[in-house]
Design an enzyme around this catalytic site. Sequence first.
Site, PDB file in Angstrom:
ATOM      1  N   ASP A   1      42.631  29.207  40.489  1.00 56.70           N
ATOM      2  CA  ASP A   1      43.101  30.612  40.470  1.00 56.70           C
ATOM      3  C   ASP A   1      43.877  31.355  38.642  1.00 56.70           C
ATOM      4  O   ASP A   1      44.985  30.658  38.564  1.00 56.70           O
ATOM      5  CB  ASP A   1      43.761  31.585  41.802  1.00 56.70           C
TER       6      ASP A   1
ATOM      7  N   LYS B   1      44.616  39.731  34.321  1.00 61.02           N
ATOM      8  CA  LYS B   1      45.950  39.957  34.465  1.00 61.02           C
ATOM      9  C   LYS B   1      45.450  40.328  32.433  1.00 61.02           C
ATOM     10  O   LYS B   1      45.250  41.234  31.934  1.00 61.02           O
ATOM     11  CB  LYS B   1      46.843  39.614  34.518  1.00 61.02           C
TER      12      LYS B   1
ATOM     13  N   TYR C   1      49.603  32.406  45.946  1.00 61.27           N
ATOM     14  CA  TYR C   1      48.885  33.371  46.597  1.00 61.27           C
ATOM     15  C   TYR C   1      47.952  34.212  45.409  1.00 61.27           C
ATOM     16  O   TYR C   1      47.917  33.647  44.251  1.00 61.27           O
ATOM     17  CB  TYR C   1      50.145  35.369  45.798  1.00 61.27           C
TER      18      TYR C   1
END
Length: 428
Positions: free
Chosen positions: A237, A270, A142
């Site tokens: 990612d 994050k 994702y």
Amino acid sequence: MSQNQILFERAQRVIPGGVNSPVRAFRAVGGTPRFITRGEGAYIFDADGKRYVDYIGSWGPMILGHGHPAVLDAVMRAAQEGFSFGAPTEREIELAEEILKLVPSMEQVRLVSSGTEATMSAIRLARGATGRSKFIKFEGCYHGHTDALLVKAGSGLATFGHPTSAGVPEEVAQHTLVLEFNHLAQLEEAFALHGKSLACVIIEPIAGNMNFVRTSTPFMKRLRELCTEHGALLVMDEVMTGFRVGLHSAQGLYAQLIPGFKPDISVFGKVIGGGMPLAAFGASRDIMKHLAPLGGVYQAGTLSGNPVATACGLATLREIQKPGFFDALAHKTRRLVDGLAGVAKDNGVPFSVDAEGGMFGFFLMSELPQNYQTVMTTDKERFNRFFHGMLDEGVYLAPALYEAGFVSAAHSEADLDATLEAARKALR
């Protein structure tokens, strides 16, 4: 009715599905979402006043736990100076310098506000730098909810993807090729067919949205080689893994296993925001020169490099660099997953686990899956019963079997013991 139920009914009147991000809705596991009123260390508290040991950690950012004194102090001082200016601040430079010091594959970095924004911008940058349009992603990874990334596999390697969301035009999806995670032969074939037209390949080094599935070392090695051979950029990612699985992120782990390994473009989120809306993407100067205002690849954001968010992220990154931090975090995480596996074995429940740094995953199956198709064979109903059993005992896991979990520095030995005792009851 509980306060959580009252709030959920109220929320559904004004917010689609009652939540502002789908996984929070408990649709996958059933029941009423918990509305959180506050966090403290390793705990969160819901609207009914119940305390939970928190293994979501805001889906990864809270590596220090909730309300860490150094982070709280930095945020409060920054907020007193001003929430947002729409102009550069020195703290943006300090955060960029801190990130680059820990990620040697990058020479420059651009700060943005979300992981979705960062991955979207990284792909645009790759296209602008290469002059190509098509790219590869992997099923089960994702990368945010931009149109070109909400795509499922086509009927074969000669065809490109199809939208997985309403509102995504077919003509957007046609540039996205979706491959099976860790499938080496398929990767070779895809490059043979499409290598000359590929701008990039984007991959999670450890996928966190099909639970916890690693990219195998041979697969990552060959992926790097193929990108180099065909002139495609490798986009890693690390929104979830960045500074969560190790001080130098997942790419640092692969660099130890693959001599000379480094991605071309890296994406972070994050942990670098410490719980505030902040993300980043970066690369070599040669690639980043294509980005506006230097080049023709446009990207902008009103809140990019927000002064309060950068204060939060900078304080977090400084704390995790303290000696022994990741050794202690990894020890806690490993103790948790090994303990869960032991409890499951005692109860005769198929169970497999994996972990790295402060990130972990478990599956109600005898062997760790290597791709999305295998993950999908997990016993969903059994997981849902386990989830609610743990929730009843005051342990908050991700409300879906497809999500990884997170341990923080604030989790104590007593918290781990309580979690294992809860698992013993739930599995029984």
